[in-house]
Scaffold this motif. Sequence first.
Motif, PDB file in Angstrom:
ATOM      1  N   ALA A 114       0.841  -1.202   0.000  1.00  0.00           N
ATOM      2  CA  ALA A 114       0.000   0.000   0.000  1.00  0.00           C
ATOM      3  C   ALA A 114       0.872   1.246   0.000  1.00  0.00           C
ATOM      4  O   ALA A 114       0.589   2.218  -0.724  1.00  0.00           O
ATOM      5  N   ALA A 174      -7.032  -7.196  -1.791  1.00  0.00           N
ATOM      6  CA  ALA A 174      -6.380  -6.276  -0.858  1.00  0.00           C
ATOM      7  C   ALA A 174      -5.559  -5.237  -1.623  1.00  0.00           C
ATOM      8  O   ALA A 174      -5.569  -4.043  -1.284  1.00  0.00           O
ATOM      9  N   SER A 177      -7.776  -2.683  -3.189  1.00  0.00           N
ATOM     10  CA  SER A 177      -8.261  -1.754  -2.167  1.00  0.00           C
ATOM     11  C   SER A 177      -7.183  -0.748  -1.789  1.00  0.00           C
ATOM     12  O   SER A 177      -7.450   0.455  -1.632  1.00  0.00           O
ATOM     13  N   ASP A 178      -5.959  -1.238  -1.641  1.00  0.00           N
ATOM     14  CA  ASP A 178      -4.848  -0.333  -1.325  1.00  0.00           C
ATOM     15  C   ASP A 178      -4.610   0.654  -2.465  1.00  0.00           C
ATOM     16  O   ASP A 178      -4.274   1.822  -2.233  1.00  0.00           O
ATOM     17  N   ARG A 222     -10.905  -4.145   2.539  1.00  0.00           N
ATOM     18  CA  ARG A 222      -9.820  -4.529   1.619  1.00  0.00           C
ATOM     19  C   ARG A 222     -10.274  -5.694   0.744  1.00  0.00           C
ATOM     20  O   ARG A 222      -9.564  -6.679   0.553  1.00  0.00           O
ATOM     21  N   GLU A 223     -11.479  -5.561   0.185  1.00  0.00           N
ATOM     22  CA  GLU A 223     -12.067  -6.612  -0.654  1.00  0.00           C
ATOM     23  C   GLU A 223     -12.572  -6.063  -1.984  1.00  0.00           C
ATOM     24  O   GLU A 223     -13.490  -6.600  -2.583  1.00  0.00           O
ATOM     25  N   LEU A 318      -9.065   5.256   5.052  1.00  0.00           N
ATOM     26  CA  LEU A 318      -8.596   4.842   3.736  1.00  0.00           C
ATOM     27  C   LEU A 318      -7.603   5.836   3.153  1.00  0.00           C
ATOM     28  O   LEU A 318      -6.664   5.451   2.451  1.00  0.00           O
TER      29      LEU A 318
END
Length: 1006
Positions: A114, A174, A177-178, A222-223, A318
Amino acid sequence: MARDPGVLSALARSGFASLSASRLRLEELRDCGVDVTEWLADFRAAADPDQALVCLADLASRVPEHLEPVLGDEQWRTNLLTVLGASQGLGEFLLRHPDELAVLRRTPAVLPSAAAMTSALVDAVTLAIDSGDDADADRIALALRVAYRRQLARIAVHDLRAPEPTAVFEEVSAALSDLAGAALEGALLAARAIMGAHGPFSADQVAATRLAIIGMGKAGARELNYVSDVDVIYVAESADEELVSSGRAVEIGTRLAMTLMRVISETGVEPALWEVDPNLRPEGKQGALVRTLSSHLAYYERWAKGWEFQALIKARPLAGDGALGEDYVAGVAPSVWSSAGRENFVEQAQHMRERVAEHIPADQLHYEIKLGPGGLRDVEFTVQLLQLVHGQTDPSVRLRGTLETLDALARGSYIGREEATAFAAHYRFLRVIEHRLQLQRLRRTHLMPRDEDELRVLARSTRLAPTAQALVTRWESTKGEVRKLHLRLFYRPLLSAVAALREDEVRLTTPQAEGRLAAIGFRDPEGALNHIRALSSGVSRRATIQRTLLPVMLRWFAEGADPDYGLLAFRRLSDKLGGTHWYLRMLRDSSGAAERLTHALSTSRFIGELLDVVPESAAWLESNKQLEVRPAAALRSEAAALAFRHSALADAAKAVQRLRRREVLRMALASVSSVLDVREVARGLTEITEVTLSVLLERIRAELGAAEDVLEFAIIGMGRLGGAETGFGSDADVLYVYRAVDEEVDAGALARRIVTELQNSVQDPRLPFDLDADLRPEGKNGPLARSLEGYASYYRRWSLTWEAQALLRARGIAGDESLIADFESLADTVRYPEAIAEKDVREVKRIKARVESERMPQGADPRRQLKLGRGSLSDVEWFVQLVQLQHAHAVPELRTTSTLAALDAAAEHGLIAEDDAVLLREAWLLASRLRSANMLWLNRASDVLPSDRVALDGIARILDFPPRSASVLEEEYLAVTRRARQVFEAGFYGEPVSENRGGARRMYGG
């Protein structure tokens, strides 16, 4: 190449579908200096070789210098073909930005962190900001979007080249999402620069404003998918006290949020990334886009609904101010993990689930991977509900991700390890399909393809099945398993608190089981657990079968309007029938019958109480045929055999009462099962009432020696009984008439004895039978039974207009046919006059006005009165009856005791406008259904539309409205009756009305 017959074979071996078109593409490539013949087999790595070849040809024709080094490197080339064959969207990106081909040179063994992705996107935005003096939004957005898609391509090649897609699904989601968080971080930096250069606030004021972006939903967990809406909530504060006190901190935060959303989502040279969705914020679309932390917390403390806390399970910082984001998450956490104890929690959570599904077009529901039955939302909803129930006391399940939560629930023994493993596997399967579908065009979609070629490509890209048909078969099977696992995960562990299960099955403690029962809608979880214990404990065959059935049945009960009563009634029924072979077989083998039974018991106390008396009637639920109205002749034959089998009149009466209970129960089950409509039910209820009275009258006359050669006797049905419009809980309005035959017999005394015995014989404490003779001449002051001559004399000398109106529904229902015919002929002379005087018309109108003013309960809302209220039964019936009084002599079709038949005849003959007749019919039918539904729900008669939402939802379910339709039903009834009242007032009241001296109470009794 075109003349080489081996080319088509090589294309087919490499997976191409359009062989001729692909051969032409190969020729185009050769003309561009690219000969792929030597590595044609590399196209097998592409899910769609045809698409990969098209994209490759476009690159070769437009940017051959960029493509040459790629094709000379085997890994680079294979990576490119893999991406082009799975994602037309990324192919178009590479065509727009060929320099980005470099990102595919190597397959990344590990996805970037991330921090690394955030650094890359922030650097790209910083460079774009520094490359000009004007902080141009388009230039900065372009830099951010290109940098984002560069990282996206890196993630995609890692995903697509993995040997097992489901094994890397979690790290891919993940990373996506990052990457979304990195994009928001870069967009926020861009927004600050743009506002500092162009906005009404100074750069210092903008810099002093803290903005936290809270990820919700899949972003928070994170999906994320390849193309998901990114759900966010914005929180703003400021280090500048003046900005805080003036409220300008929120204003600056709002402008920052709006600007960053445009940077990400506004149309530009480089397509938008995805939609930033802030609609999960307090008050949704109507609420402020940005709030301070204290404002957020105040809202959740005072106003938030249960489903909003469910949405907050996945909340995490986030982007933006991390410390402020952590304060937000910590601030809402106590409310989140206590929300399962809130009133109506489960109803609100289910409503949230249904609200999304309601917007799916019917032709797409089956193909919905996310929202359809057995889809991803079923998995997520189940896990979240379990989290909220058990997370109240166990912090170990307070997690964000679906799969990590499933694992924690299994570790905590809230679900079985085997079930959790299966659920997780199904979830990964569905998510990989979703990923591949979205990757194809970089568009948000959740629909399974229907086209065979698209399914073939999907099967190749997911590698989850060898063929398109095999993939569809596995998908259909997965959907079914998800639905079954929902039951096993949520409901079966409830038995562990009370029953002896296998050692490897989940065991909940009593408090845990009670918490779960409360969460799914049981208002008395302790009592429900006792019922489950009684049903499932022991080693008997009955207990074994019920342990298997209860997980499914508990879900059905929980979906009902009154699950507590439903479970209690089921326990009582099982206590009575549990030893019978047919009952257990029906529950085990006929899911339709078992579901109908749970629906009936959790919807109708009336049914539950009658099934307690006639338990064997549950067998009818296996077949619609058994719930239909039985022929009157067959009923009469059976009732007569029962009545004359017993020597004692009391025993005969009890036998006929049992038959009546049984047949009324049949109609009730048919009504809540939607087998019969309101008119068919009315016919069935009227016929069993007539049979009961007719057979008991015969038995009583035989007992008293009152055969027709001694005394003629008849029962005349009035009101709804006479109109064959009986509902559940309707009184039986009657008149008794006799005619002397044997002059040596005191006919009046004998007739009175018959009436007395009849009234005693119909008494039934389990299913009251109210014989109401108040519509007789002189009302309660007149004799119960009167001779035909007495009726003729009274009607000739004393009859009032309201009595002629009452006779419009007079119909012989039991007794001597010749006497019935003579009475009906006498009634015709009264109810169908050659002409009705204007003063008598005014009389009808005055009585109606008095009924409305005097018979309405004090303080009652006339809009909610089903019988006497505005636009309800009395309005329709009085309207029709006035038309009959005025025109039935000239129009024979109006000579009917049925309200609806008379209404149809009036419309057919132009006495009522057809449109008006439709509105009156609609109101009468709805009010009739609601009166019966009140009786079915409450087990007592009521003429009021309930205000209580639970009761209103209960009767809505009986009327086939979906769950939680209390407001919908209320609005529909008020609208229907409002329209009917307008028709009534326009057509009934032709002049002002004044108070009448009498008749109102007697005219509308019963």
